[in-house]
Design a protein around this motif. Structure first.
Motif, mmCIF file in Angstrom:
data_model
loop_
_atom_site.group_PDB
_atom_site.id
_atom_site.type_symbol
_atom_site.label_atom_id
_atom_site.label_comp_id
_atom_site.label_asym_id
_atom_site.label_seq_id
_atom_site.Cartn_x
_atom_site.Cartn_y
_atom_site.Cartn_z
ATOM 1 N N GLU A 1 35.873 51.273 38.326
ATOM 2 C CA GLU A 1 36.464 49.933 38.318
ATOM 3 C C GLU A 1 35.798 49.087 37.241
ATOM 4 O OE1 GLU A 1 37.789 46.654 41.563
ATOM 5 O OE2 GLU A 1 35.637 47.104 41.523
ATOM 6 N N VAL A 2 36.595 48.633 36.284
ATOM 7 C CA VAL A 2 36.106 47.737 35.239
ATOM 8 C C VAL A 2 36.333 46.302 35.709
ATOM 9 C CG1 VAL A 2 36.422 46.929 32.868
ATOM 10 C CG2 VAL A 2 36.543 49.377 33.385
ATOM 11 N N ARG A 3 35.258 45.564 35.809
ATOM 12 C CA ARG A 3 35.350 44.168 36.213
ATOM 13 C C ARG A 3 34.980 43.285 35.028
ATOM 14 N NH1 ARG A 3 35.809 44.107 41.796
ATOM 15 N NH2 ARG A 3 35.167 41.933 42.058
ATOM 16 N N ILE A 4 35.569 42.113 34.963
ATOM 17 C CA ILE A 4 35.330 41.191 33.864
ATOM 18 C C ILE A 4 34.265 40.177 34.283
ATOM 19 C CG2 ILE A 4 36.348 39.519 32.285
ATOM 20 C CD1 ILE A 4 37.396 42.387 31.971
ATOM 21 N N ASN A 5 33.134 40.215 33.595
ATOM 22 C CA ASN A 5 32.056 39.269 33.881
ATOM 23 C C ASN A 5 32.217 37.969 33.108
ATOM 24 O OD1 ASN A 5 30.760 40.956 35.679
ATOM 25 N ND2 ASN A 5 29.498 41.888 34.094
ATOM 26 N N SER A 6 32.828 38.046 31.945
ATOM 27 C CA SER A 6 33.054 36.844 31.147
ATOM 28 C C SER A 6 34.074 37.165 30.066
ATOM 29 C CB SER A 6 31.745 36.354 30.509
ATOM 30 O OG SER A 6 31.897 35.066 29.960
ATOM 31 N N GLY A 7 34.884 36.183 29.727
ATOM 32 C CA GLY A 7 35.871 36.350 28.673
ATOM 33 C C GLY A 7 35.790 35.193 27.702
#
Length: 206
Positions: free
Chosen positions: A107-113
């Protein structure tokens, strides 16, 4: 692959102290800003968008600044400024990579964009306070003028297994780790299946 994972884990262990203030580590922010960081008080994990604001580096930031996009699947935060304000090609590449990783059980989770200039400056100010100098803080936090997060051209992914997967497979989608000391920071730096450019040592290099 085993060597890559061991290197990644070692990097995370060595840099974990810096991550709480790093520009690419907005995942854990002191609940009361700088004072909390100094006193070692409880930190709060920024979850899916809640509309809340926070004090970071003496500044107030909110979801409008890209604040509440930490540690969530991209599908859950797609309409937030942190994702919606990303470059469209980058957003598409990350979504495709996340789907491919999921097929591999990761699972790839987004910590910051995307981040506003104000949010990036807040992280830099916090970094200077924690590291003791602008020079040292710049190894982990870029300036608003140079940050690819502010430009909408970078995402930070988690957790460790996702970063390891991206190291191995990211270039299939044009996604490249661009800083040697930030295994979580990815930019659309090549064409799908192309060769990634050499990594810079840290964010102070560009």
């Amino acid at each position: 692959m085993q060597t890559s994972r061991l290197h990644l884990i070692a990097t995370v262990v060595v840099t974990c102290a810096a991550l709480t203030v790093a520009g690419c580590a907005a995942a854990s922010i002191p609940a009361d800003g700088r004072a909390g960081a100094r006193a070692g008080r409880t930190t709060v994990s920024v979850g899916p968008p809640s509309g809340e604001s926070a004090e970071v580096g003496g500044h107030t930031v909110s979801t409008a600044d890209g604040y509440a996009a930490d540690g969530a699947p991209m599908s859950e935060i797609a309409d937030t400024p942190a994702i919606a304000n990303l470059d469209a090609d980058l957003r598409h590449a990350v979504a495709r990579a996340a789907e491919a990783a999921a097929a591999d059980g990761v699972e790839v989770r987004i910590n910051s964009g995307w981040r506003s200039r104000a949010y990036q400056q807040a992280l830099l100010d916090q970094g200077v306070e924690e590291h003791g100098s602008l020079e040292e803080a710049r190894r982990w936090v870029n300036t608003p003028d140079r940050s690819t997060h502010v430009q909408g051209r970078a995402v930070d992914v988690g957790a460790i297994d996702a970063a390891a997967w991206m190291q191995e497979h990211g270039r299939q989608f044009g996604l490249c780790q661009t800083y040697e000391n930030e295994s979580w920071h990815y930019e659309l730096a090549t064409t799908a299946g192309g060769e990634c450019p050499p990594m810079r040592r840290d964010s102070s290099a560009g």
